[in-house]
Design a protein around this motif. Structure first.
Motif, PDB file in Angstrom:
ATOM      1  N   THR A 127       0.814  -1.215   0.000  1.00 18.49           N
ATOM      2  CA  THR A 127       0.000   0.000   0.000  1.00 18.49           C
ATOM      3  C   THR A 127       0.852   1.271   0.000  1.00 18.49           C
ATOM      4  O   THR A 127       0.380   2.334  -0.389  1.00 18.49           O
ATOM      5  CB  THR A 127      -0.927   0.051   1.231  1.00 18.49           C
ATOM      6  OG1 THR A 127      -0.128  -0.065   2.423  1.00 18.49           O
ATOM      7  CG2 THR A 127      -1.934  -1.086   1.187  1.00 18.49           C
ATOM      8  N   THR A 142      -5.613  -3.755  -8.571  1.00 14.14           N
ATOM      9  CA  THR A 142      -5.194  -3.650  -7.169  1.00 14.14           C
ATOM     10  C   THR A 142      -3.684  -3.559  -6.996  1.00 14.14           C
ATOM     11  O   THR A 142      -3.190  -3.464  -5.879  1.00 14.14           O
ATOM     12  CB  THR A 142      -5.715  -4.869  -6.381  1.00 14.14           C
ATOM     13  OG1 THR A 142      -5.306  -6.074  -7.036  1.00 14.14           O
ATOM     14  CG2 THR A 142      -7.231  -4.835  -6.275  1.00 14.14           C
ATOM     15  N   ASP A 143      -2.938  -3.567  -8.086  1.00 23.76           N
ATOM     16  CA  ASP A 143      -1.481  -3.465  -8.034  1.00 23.76           C
ATOM     17  C   ASP A 143      -1.089  -2.018  -7.753  1.00 23.76           C
ATOM     18  O   ASP A 143      -1.432  -1.116  -8.515  1.00 23.76           O
ATOM     19  CB  ASP A 143      -0.880  -3.939  -9.357  1.00 23.76           C
ATOM     20  CG  ASP A 143       0.621  -4.157  -9.301  1.00 23.76           C
ATOM     21  OD1 ASP A 143       1.310  -3.366  -8.626  1.00 23.76           O
ATOM     22  OD2 ASP A 143       1.107  -5.123  -9.924  1.00 23.76           O
ATOM     23  N   ASP A 182       0.949  -6.235  -4.481  1.00 24.24           N
ATOM     24  CA  ASP A 182      -0.493  -6.436  -4.661  1.00 24.24           C
ATOM     25  C   ASP A 182      -0.950  -7.503  -3.669  1.00 24.24           C
ATOM     26  O   ASP A 182      -0.793  -8.697  -3.905  1.00 24.24           O
ATOM     27  CB  ASP A 182      -0.783  -6.874  -6.095  1.00 24.24           C
ATOM     28  CG  ASP A 182      -2.271  -6.905  -6.407  1.00 24.24           C
ATOM     29  OD1 ASP A 182      -3.088  -6.779  -5.467  1.00 24.24           O
ATOM     30  OD2 ASP A 182      -2.613  -7.071  -7.590  1.00 24.24           O
ATOM     31  N   ALA A 222      -3.934  -8.180  -2.744  1.00 23.34           N
ATOM     32  CA  ALA A 222      -5.318  -8.620  -2.925  1.00 23.34           C
ATOM     33  C   ALA A 222      -5.407 -10.143  -2.906  1.00 23.34           C
ATOM     34  O   ALA A 222      -4.491 -10.833  -3.374  1.00 23.34           O
ATOM     35  CB  ALA A 222      -5.863  -8.085  -4.243  1.00 23.34           C
TER      36      ALA A 222
END
Length: 527
Positions: free
Chosen positions: A271, A343-344, A424, A426
């Motif tokens: 993040t 989401t990367d 990522d 996710a």
């Protein structure tokens, strides 16, 4: 200091005969006097980094030229710069190519002066400054190795282009120029000879740099310089990158192991990468070139080229830009924006936006890796920690395929999946599973397909950082060059079509000025 840097650069690099006639006896004395005191010797090494920071080197051209030729970047229809690189019609008269060649040999010439005066520098040392005096010469060796590596990447084919590396590389000049008699007009050395010089310089640097990676300034360890000066770890990072380009997989593993095991660096989170990348001296940086409000390339910088508050001429690529999608290779083309999942975190470096110019493109991927053109307090990243994992992962995967080594393949999967998860997090980001079997188990891919995926992962990770073109060249991966952001023209670069003008232009020509003034220089094919 600028006078010293001008005098010591290799004069054939720009091929202007008036320069060496300006070399006067009193200037020779000035050069020799530089290495009679530690403060001036120290300043001469500081000057190496100032040369690296310039527009002609890592300040702009290394990134701008290589990315614009590759499949990562294209030029806005409202741009005023880099048109010939974007259309792949550049010639030996391009100012940017002349600047790059010139600046690289300026760096080499200045490093040569430090190396040539090692004994003088040693005599300046005391018990307190002994390590620093050795370090100064070690830095010069490391910087020279990096400059020669960048030269041969841009102006020659990879080492394995010929079985014995006998194809043309670049001229090797290691003698310091202090008199008119020192000026030389050398031939281009074989690629194998240039890579040997690079390896030798790296070895000499490591001999002299402090073993724990410390950087000494004024005789004491100064942590503020740890990430902006060549030290043991950044030199090993360079060794890793060189080994990957040489396909020396064992050396790549050994060198990257040392950096990873040093405990000095850590990976960005899944993040935090976008904001942390811009942080000076961040946790992933191994080597940065410093900028500050008083010392930066200004509107000649890579950031100014990319920022929509600056020139904004450079855009990242997107699938829809390719309106000429015909044939298997073209129809499967992926623009830089399209290779990332939603989401990367790395996709944020190419977020969609509008070209800030009347008539400019809308909803296009922008180039956001370097953006600070207000204070310029944003350092240029040369080596990052993630590269050590990706390089070690690739080297192990290639050895696994070569030797049918399941242990090496497992080690590779561990490294590559670590990078993927750190970018990522996710739940849909599944780890790679790969097998050496010809027909892999369900859910796995072949080792060969896994290696191809590593090259894609490198593209994701180092997008807009000047590595993509060289990965394409060394792996001979065909690609599509988007020649206008408006999508009206694209070109297939086919590494099996050696006569193609697009293949020819995946390396640069020797600048015309240099060839005209040094009759020994042989021009690259097709120019």
């Amino acid at each position: 200091m600028k006078k010293l840097l001008f005098l010591t650069f290799i004069l054939f690099s720009i091929g202007c005969s008036k320069d060496f006639t300006d070399l006067k006896p009193q200037q020779n004395v000035f050069i020799n006097d530089v290495f009679t005191s530690l403060p001036t010797a120290r300043s001469s090494v500081n000057g190496l980094y100032s040369l690296i920071q310039a527009q002609g080197y890592y300040g702009r051209e290394v990134f701008a030229i290589s990315e614009m030729i590759s499949d990562n970047m294209t030029r806005s229809v409202k741009a005023s710069q880099l048109a010939n690189f974007n259309s792949m019609t550049f010639t030996s008269n391009q100012a940017e190519i002349d600047r790059l060649w010139d600046q690289l040999y300026r760096v080499i010439g200045s490093a040569n002066a430090v190396i040539a005066n090692e004994e003088k520098i040693k005599k300046l040392s005391t018990t307190i400054t002994e390590k620093e005096c050795l370090q100064l010469v070690g830095e010069a060796y490391a910087v020279r190795a990096m400059a020669y590596f960048d030269l041969i990447k841009f102006f020659s084919r990879p080492l394995k282009h010929t079985a014995d590396g006998s194809h043309l590389g670049v001229p090797i000049v290691t003698k310091s120029v202090t008199t008119i008699e020192d000026v030389v007009y050398p031939e281009r050395n074989k690629a194998s000879e240039v890579y040997k010089q690079i390896d030798d310089d790296i070895a000499e640097a490591i001999k002299r740099l402090p073993v724990n990676g410390d950087v000494y300034i004024n005789g004491v360890v100064n942590s503020n310089f740890f990430k902006i000066r060549m030290n043991r770890w950044s030199t090993l990072a360079l060794k890793t990158r060189v080994a990957i380009y040489k396909e020396d997989w064992e050396t790549a593993i050994a060198a990257s192991n040392e950096v990873i095991n040093s405990g000095k660096y850590s990976l960005f989170s899944s993040t935090g990468m976008f904001q942390d990348f811009q942080t000076i001296g961040n946790q992933e940086s191994i080597l940065e070139i410093a900028n500050n409000t008083a010392d930066n390339p200004g509107n000649n910088s890579y950031a100014y080229l990319c920022s929509q508050s600056g020139y904004g001429d450079a855009l990242a690529t997107k699938q829809t830009m390719n309106s000429k999608s015909t044939g298997t290779t073209l129809s499967t083309f992926k623009g830089l924006y399209d290779i990332y999942s939603a989401t990367d975190i790395r996709r944020r470096f190419v977020e969609l936006g509008n070209r800030n110019a009347i008539g400019g493109e809308k909803n296009m991927p922008l180039c956001l890796k370097y953006q600070n053109i207000s204070t310029y307090l944003e350092n240029i990243k040369i080596f990052r920690f993630s590269e050590m994992y990706l390089s070690r992962g690739e080297a192990n995967a290639r050895l696994a395929l070569k030797n049918n080594d399941a242990v090496a393949l497992t080690a590779s999967l561990t490294d590559i999946n670590l990078i993927r998860k750190s970018r990522d997090a996710a739940p849909t980001t599944k780890p790679f599973l790969a097998s050496l079997a010809i027909v892999p188990p369900t859910g796995s891919i072949t080792a060969r397909a896994f290696i191809d995926s590593i090259v894609v992962e490198r593209r994701k990770e180092f997008a807009l950082e000047g590595q993509r073109l060289f990965d394409l060249n060394r792996t001979k991966t065909n690609f599509v060059k988007i020649r206008t952001a408006g999508g009206t023209s694209s070109a297939l670069v086919d590494y099996t079509s050696l006569a193609s003008s697009f293949y020819i232009r995946t390396i640069l020509p020797i600048p015309n000025n240099a060839v005209l003034n040094n009759k020994k220089l042989i021009q690259n094919e097709g120019y």
